[in-house]
Design a protein around this motif. Structure first.
Motif, mmCIF file in Angstrom:
data_model
loop_
_atom_site.group_PDB
_atom_site.id
_atom_site.type_symbol
_atom_site.label_atom_id
_atom_site.label_comp_id
_atom_site.label_asym_id
_atom_site.label_seq_id
_atom_site.Cartn_x
_atom_site.Cartn_y
_atom_site.Cartn_z
ATOM 1 N N PRO A 56 9.876 8.932 -16.741
ATOM 2 C CA PRO A 56 11.280 9.214 -17.046
ATOM 3 C C PRO A 56 11.781 8.283 -18.145
ATOM 4 O O PRO A 56 11.262 7.163 -18.313
ATOM 5 N N PRO A 57 12.797 8.704 -18.906
ATOM 6 C CA PRO A 57 13.244 7.904 -20.055
ATOM 7 C C PRO A 57 13.974 6.616 -19.692
ATOM 8 O O PRO A 57 13.941 5.654 -20.452
ATOM 9 N N ASP A 58 14.645 6.581 -18.550
ATOM 10 C CA ASP A 58 15.416 5.401 -18.152
ATOM 11 C C ASP A 58 14.467 4.338 -17.592
ATOM 12 O O ASP A 58 13.718 4.600 -16.646
ATOM 13 N N PHE A 59 14.522 3.126 -18.152
ATOM 14 C CA PHE A 59 13.609 2.083 -17.685
ATOM 15 C C PHE A 59 13.828 1.749 -16.215
ATOM 16 O O PHE A 59 12.890 1.300 -15.522
ATOM 17 N N VAL A 60 15.052 1.949 -15.702
ATOM 18 C CA VAL A 60 15.320 1.646 -14.298
ATOM 19 C C VAL A 60 14.411 2.474 -13.401
ATOM 20 O O VAL A 60 13.897 1.984 -12.378
ATOM 21 N N HIS A 61 14.175 3.724 -13.779
ATOM 22 C CA HIS A 61 13.251 4.577 -13.035
ATOM 23 C C HIS A 61 11.811 4.280 -13.419
ATOM 24 O O HIS A 61 10.949 4.074 -12.555
ATOM 25 N N ALA A 62 11.537 4.260 -14.715
ATOM 26 C CA ALA A 62 10.154 4.173 -15.195
ATOM 27 C C ALA A 62 9.485 2.870 -14.773
ATOM 28 O O ALA A 62 8.331 2.867 -14.315
ATOM 29 N N GLU A 63 10.175 1.757 -14.896
ATOM 30 C CA GLU A 63 9.532 0.484 -14.604
ATOM 31 C C GLU A 63 9.374 0.237 -13.108
ATOM 32 O O GLU A 63 8.469 -0.505 -12.702
ATOM 33 N N TRP A 64 10.213 0.865 -12.297
ATOM 34 C CA TRP A 64 9.992 0.744 -10.853
ATOM 35 C C TRP A 64 8.699 1.464 -10.474
ATOM 36 O O TRP A 64 7.983 1.044 -9.558
ATOM 37 N N ILE A 65 8.379 2.528 -11.199
ATOM 38 C CA ILE A 65 7.113 3.224 -10.983
ATOM 39 C C ILE A 65 5.943 2.369 -11.480
ATOM 40 O O ILE A 65 4.976 2.130 -10.750
ATOM 41 N N THR A 66 6.034 1.897 -12.710
ATOM 42 C CA THR A 66 4.887 1.201 -13.303
ATOM 43 C C THR A 66 4.635 -0.175 -12.678
ATOM 44 O O THR A 66 3.515 -0.684 -12.744
ATOM 45 N N LEU A 67 5.654 -0.761 -12.065
ATOM 46 C CA LEU A 67 5.425 -2.002 -11.323
ATOM 47 C C LEU A 67 4.508 -1.781 -10.127
ATOM 48 O O LEU A 67 3.884 -2.725 -9.628
ATOM 49 N N TRP A 69 0.827 -1.214 0.000
ATOM 50 C CA TRP A 69 0.000 0.000 0.000
ATOM 51 C C TRP A 69 0.856 1.255 0.000
ATOM 52 O O TRP A 69 0.565 2.226 -0.701
ATOM 53 N N LEU A 70 1.925 1.245 0.766
ATOM 54 C CA LEU A 70 2.792 2.425 0.803
ATOM 55 C C LEU A 70 3.440 2.676 -0.554
ATOM 56 O O LEU A 70 3.569 3.825 -0.995
ATOM 57 N N TYR A 71 3.815 1.613 -1.248
ATOM 58 C CA TYR A 71 4.414 1.785 -2.575
ATOM 59 C C TYR A 71 3.390 2.261 -3.588
ATOM 60 O O TYR A 71 3.694 3.101 -4.448
ATOM 61 N N LEU A 72 2.163 1.758 -3.496
ATOM 62 C CA LEU A 72 1.117 2.292 -4.368
ATOM 63 C C LEU A 72 0.877 3.766 -4.070
ATOM 64 O O LEU A 72 0.681 4.569 -4.992
ATOM 65 N N SER A 73 0.931 4.144 -2.799
ATOM 66 C CA SER A 73 0.657 5.525 -2.407
ATOM 67 C C SER A 73 1.645 6.506 -3.027
ATOM 68 O O SER A 73 1.277 7.609 -3.415
ATOM 69 N N TRP A 74 2.921 6.114 -3.098
ATOM 70 C CA TRP A 74 3.878 7.056 -3.692
ATOM 71 C C TRP A 74 3.922 6.937 -5.215
ATOM 72 O O TRP A 74 4.205 7.925 -5.913
ATOM 73 N N ALA A 75 3.632 5.758 -5.748
ATOM 74 C CA ALA A 75 3.781 5.556 -7.188
ATOM 75 C C ALA A 75 2.567 5.991 -7.995
ATOM 76 O O ALA A 75 2.694 6.310 -9.186
ATOM 77 N N ASP A 76 1.397 6.031 -7.380
ATOM 78 C CA ASP A 76 0.153 6.258 -8.115
ATOM 79 C C ASP A 76 -0.199 7.744 -8.130
ATOM 80 O O ASP A 76 -1.037 8.207 -7.368
ATOM 81 N N ARG A 93 -3.049 -2.049 -8.229
ATOM 82 C CA ARG A 93 -4.071 -1.294 -7.492
ATOM 83 C C ARG A 93 -5.151 -2.225 -6.950
ATOM 84 O O ARG A 93 -5.572 -2.106 -5.795
ATOM 85 N N THR A 94 -5.589 -3.151 -7.790
ATOM 86 C CA THR A 94 -6.633 -4.084 -7.381
ATOM 87 C C THR A 94 -6.158 -4.958 -6.227
ATOM 88 O O THR A 94 -6.906 -5.211 -5.272
ATOM 89 N N LEU A 146 -5.959 -6.281 -0.422
ATOM 90 C CA LEU A 146 -5.178 -6.425 0.812
ATOM 91 C C LEU A 146 -5.781 -5.607 1.940
ATOM 92 O O LEU A 146 -5.935 -6.088 3.073
ATOM 93 N N ARG A 147 -6.116 -4.365 1.649
ATOM 94 C CA ARG A 147 -6.713 -3.506 2.669
ATOM 95 C C ARG A 147 -8.033 -4.079 3.158
ATOM 96 O O ARG A 147 -8.309 -4.091 4.371
#
Length: 214
Positions: A151-162, A137-144, A169-170, A175-176
């Motif tokens: 960002p152009p670098d997949f190292v950044h972008a895919e950590w967000i989209t994961l 939940w905490l990771y969804l809270s910062w990423a969503d 989200r579902t 979980l909650r």
């Protein structure tokens, strides 16, 4: 107020500090320094084994077959898509195999590993749920959050989209709701125990974000 919302509100200062952390701002802008991203991912990767073990205990102690299925499906994602992301990122960042597998653990990393083991060893479904809910939940809270472009670098972008896709989200919503359901059925001692695990997990998450810049 739901049980999960009560728990988050009780940890609001640490929770909010994570959601608006320097690391979060920099990963969305694509400006996390390579050495910081390397340190972050190398330490974060050390959670996977314990996290999968914790998922296994959640499967073993869940009181509903439907819950076991949800956790088993999520474990499959962690050990496939997310693990693959780590390996590709380590290659891009030039992380040698020894550092991927056996880095020197920092205090927050060791602390979170110990917390996951404690929750798993308790064989208590609500304790497992509390730690898992914070972790996701905490990771969804910062990423969503709304952004014009990733960002152009997949190292950044895919950590967000994961951590902000519809499937994730579902799962976090479920979980909650599962923590809310179990909390509603628990006695005062059970709710207090779950709250203690939840609070400790949030404290360690903040420490983890902070320490990668030290």
């Amino acid at each position: 107020m739901s049980f999960s919302s009560e728990l988050r509100q009780a940890c609001a200062p640490d929770w909010d500090a994570c959601v608006d952390h320097r690391f979060v701002r920099e990963i969305f802008s694509g400006t996390v320094p390579p050495e910081v991203m390397r340190r972050y991912l190398t330490q974060d990767y050390q959670f996977i084994d314990g996290f999968v073990s914790l998922l296994g205990m959640a499967i073993a102690t869940a009181d509903r077959f439907e819950s076991r299925i949800r956790f088993a499906q999520f474990a499959a994602m962690i050990t496939s898509d997310e693990n693959t992301y780590f390996q590709r990122s380590f290659d891009a960042l030039g992380v040698p195999d020894a550092e991927r597998r056996h880095p020197v653990l920092t205090a927050p990393t060791a602390g979170f590993q110990a917390l996951m083991k404690h929750a798993a060893d308790s064989a208590d479904y609500s304790a497992c749920l509390a730690v898992l809910t914070v972790a996701e939940w905490l990771y969804l809270s910062w990423a969503d959050r709304a952004v014009e472009e990733l960002p152009p670098d997949f190292v950044h972008a895919e950590w967000i989209t994961l951590h902000n896709n519809d499937g994730f989200r579902t799962f976090v919503t479920w979980l909650r709701s599962e923590l809310d359901r179990v909390g509603a059925a628990a006695d005062d001692d059970g709710r207090a125990e779950a709250a203690a695990f939840f609070r400790r997990a949030v404290t360690l998450e903040r420490a983890f974000f902070d320490h990668i810049y030290e």
